[in-house]
Design an enzyme around this catalytic site. Sequence first.
Site, PDB file in Angstrom:
ATOM      1  N   ASP A   1      -5.701  -3.643  -2.403  1.00 34.36           N
ATOM      2  CA  ASP A   1      -4.698  -3.228  -1.493  1.00 34.36           C
ATOM      3  C   ASP A   1      -3.986  -4.563  -0.817  1.00 34.36           C
ATOM      4  OD1 ASP A   1      -3.377  -2.498   0.799  1.00 34.36           O
ATOM      5  OD2 ASP A   1      -4.368  -0.515   0.330  1.00 34.36           O
TER       6      ASP A   1
ATOM      7  N   SER B   1       0.719  -1.346  -0.079  1.00 40.25           N
ATOM      8  CA  SER B   1       0.097   0.155   0.001  1.00 40.25           C
ATOM      9  C   SER B   1       0.954   1.208   0.012  1.00 40.25           C
ATOM     10  CB  SER B   1      -0.914  -0.112   1.280  1.00 40.25           C
ATOM     11  OG  SER B   1      -2.044   0.809   1.017  1.00 40.25           O
TER      12      SER B   1
END
Length: 761
Positions: free
Chosen positions: A196, A52
Site C-alpha cells: 500500500d 490506495s
Amino acid sequence: MLLITCFSNAQDKKPKVALVLSGGGAKGVAHIPVLQKLDSLGIVPDLVVGTSMGSVIGGLYAAGYSGDEIEALTMKVNWDDVLGGTISLRDVGVEEKSEFNRYLVNLDVIEGKPRVKPALLKDQNLRELLSSLLYPVYDVHDFDKLPIPFRSVTTDLVNGKEVVIKDGSLSLAIRASMSIPSVFEPVPYKGTLLVDGGVLNNFPTDVAKELGADIIIGSDVGGGMQPIDKLNEITTILFQTSMMTSNLKNPENQKRCNILIDHYSNLTYSTQDFVKSPEIYQQGLIASQEKLSDLVALAETLKAFPKKPHELPKIEDAFIFHEIEYRDVSPENMSLLKARMNIKPNTYYTSKELAQSIDRAMGTEIFNQITYGAVVQGDRIKLVLTCFEKAKNQINGALHYDTRQGVGLIANYTGRNILGYSSRLLIGMDIAEQPKFRIEYQQNIGETKKWWWRGQIYGQKSKQSYYVYGNIGEELKSSFLKSNIQFNRDFNPLLQYFGVDINYEHNKTKPKLDPSVNNNIYDLRRYTSDNLEIGVHYAHNGMEKVFFPEKGTRFKGRIARSVIHHINVQYDEAINDNEAGSTNGFTKVSFEFEKRLPFKNMFSFIINAATGLTFIDKELSSKISFVENGKGAQYTLGGNLPVNRRDSYAFSGLGDSELIVTQFIKTHLGLQINAARNIYITPYTSLASVGFDKIDSFFNGMGNTDSKWIDTVDTSFLFSAGSTFSYHSILGPVNFDIAYVNHVSTIPLFFSVGLNLNIPN
C-alpha cells in the site's frame, strides 16, 4: 479568489491541473462527490494521482469513467465478496465442493515446514473486478496515454522506498497501491514486492508537484495523525503505527493544495466499513459542497482554454486471442487447467467470459491466484496467464462444538499430485469426544478431465440413542466404518455428475454398561451389521455458497442393491431372539432435493424434499428378516447438521439419527432472513411420513395421520416446527435452534459453532 488572481492575466499555456486522491479504505468513497463536481463544472484534470483507495477511484476516473458511473459501480459492488471473498461455490469443480471453505486454518508445507500465508484476505475477486472494469483500456500501457494521465503511488516493501507506477498494467498498478500489509498479499513487481502506498505517502500531492502540476485539487479522507482520544482501540493504534511516516508528512502535503477538500471531520465510519458506502458517499458531499465556490472559480479560469474530452474509450467487448501463454504452471496441473478454462486461440471472448474461465480454473482448488493480461504485438493479441499454485502439501484445521457431539479439533492433510497427475490425497481426523477419521484419494482422468474416480475410507465412534417401542433408549457405543470406491462422469464439471459405486459399511453397537449388571431398554448385548452395495448415483450442486446460500439448487439421488448383508445380534434376556447370518435382500432408492429462492434483498425461501424407500425381497426361511434385524442398513432421521453417513437425513428437533425407519418421505420449508450482516433467522417446518415395514405397508398406511410415530410400527406422521438463529463467524456458522416435535413432551434446544468434518457421499 487566489486562483483568479494568479491566472487573471491572459496566458498562452493552460495551467496543469492535478487531482490528488488520498488513501483511506472505505472512506475513499467520499472522493466520488468530488469527481461529480468536477464533471458538472466541466473541469477535466490533466493528471490524476492516487494512493490506495484513491488509486482505485482515481484509476477508474483516469480510464474514462465519469463520477456518476463510479458512484453506480461502487454502490452495486458486493464488497464482502470483492475484498477477501472467494469464488462462488458454483464455480468450484464437483469433485472439490465437499472441501471448499471447510477449514479455518490453511497452511502450506514448504520443505517440510508449515508456512503461514502472507495475507489474511484473498484478492482474486478484486483483481478480476479491476480487470473487467478496465478492459476498455487493456491495450494502454503508458499511463500518459489514458484519457487522463495517471500515477499510482505504492511502497517498495523490499527496499523501503516509494514507487510511483506510470506504465504497465493499470489494474496491477491499482491493486499494488492498495496492498495493505498483512491484509492483502504484496504484489510482485520488477524484482521487488509492492504494498500500500499509504505506508509512505497517503496523500501524494508532492508527487503531483514533481510532475509539474500548477494547480492541485486535493481530496483527503485520511486525516493524518490521530489525537490521543482516538487511540483507544487496537485497530486504530495499529493503523497509526503502520502509517506513521505517511501521517507525519500529511500536513505539508495538504499545504500544497490550491483547493483542499478535507473530508476527515465529516467521516464517522472506519476504513473497513465498505457496506456503509452509501452513507460515506453522503458524508463526502459535505466537504465537496463547501469547496464549490473555489471549484466554480477554477472552472471560470479554465474556460479560456480548450477542454480536453473525458470519456471511456469505446471498444467492442469481444477479444480474439491469437496466442495463449501459461506461466508458472507445473506439468502435472497443466492439463486440468486447460480443460477447465476451455480457452482456445483464435476464438472471440467477452471480458465476462474470460473472467468466468479464470473462476473455473480457480475452482480446481490448485491455485492461490491467477492473474491475466493482454499483450498487443502488432495486429496480434496474446493472452498471458500467470498462475500461483498452492503448495503440493497443505495442512488445514478447524474447531467445532455442538450440544450433542461436544467439542472437536479437525486436522487435515491435503496432498496434490502426490500419487499421480490431477490427483488429491486427503487424510483427516476429528479429534473429539466422538472421534472420526477419513482417508480419501481422487483423480481426474482423460483429456477433458470429465472422468474421475474416488476411493475413501471413513470411520467414527459415537454415543447414540434410538427410539425403540415408543421410548428413547440409553446411549449406546457405536463404531462405524465405510469403504467406498466410485467412478464418475461429469455432465458439467462445475455442477453435476453421474457415477457408479461399490460401498461397504460396517456397524457395531453395544451398550455402555454390561447388560447383565444393568440392562438397557433395548435388552441389547451386541449388534453388528456388514453391508456391501453396488449403486448408481447422480448429483447436482448449483448453490452459490457453502453456508447460508441464498439461491441455487441441490439434488442427489441413488439406487443401490445390497449384495451381502450380514448381521449378528445378541440380546441379554431374550436370547431366543438372537440372530446371526444374512438377511433377505433389498434395493434402496433415495434422493434429496433443495431449492433456494431469493426474495427481495434479505429473504430466501428454502424448499427441501427427501425420500428413502426400501424394496425388500420376499422373506425366506433361510434368511433373517431385514425389517426386524437390518437396523444397521436402514435409514435414520434426526439432527440439525448434515450427517456424514449415507442414508442418514437431518430432521430438526430429533437427536442425531435417533429414528430408524425402512421408508420415509419428508419435506422441509423454511424462510432464511438475513436480518443484519452475517446474522440469519430461519423459521421452518418439517413434515415426514415414516414407515417401519415393507414398502406396500408404508404406502397403504400413508393416509393414517392419527398414528403416533413414537410408539408404533405402523406408517406414521412426523412433524416439527421451529427456528434457527445463526451468525456467520470467522470460526464458521454459529447456530442456536429451538424446535417442537409432535408427541415429544420437551422442547429440544440445539447449539453449534464451527466447521465439522465433511465427507462426500
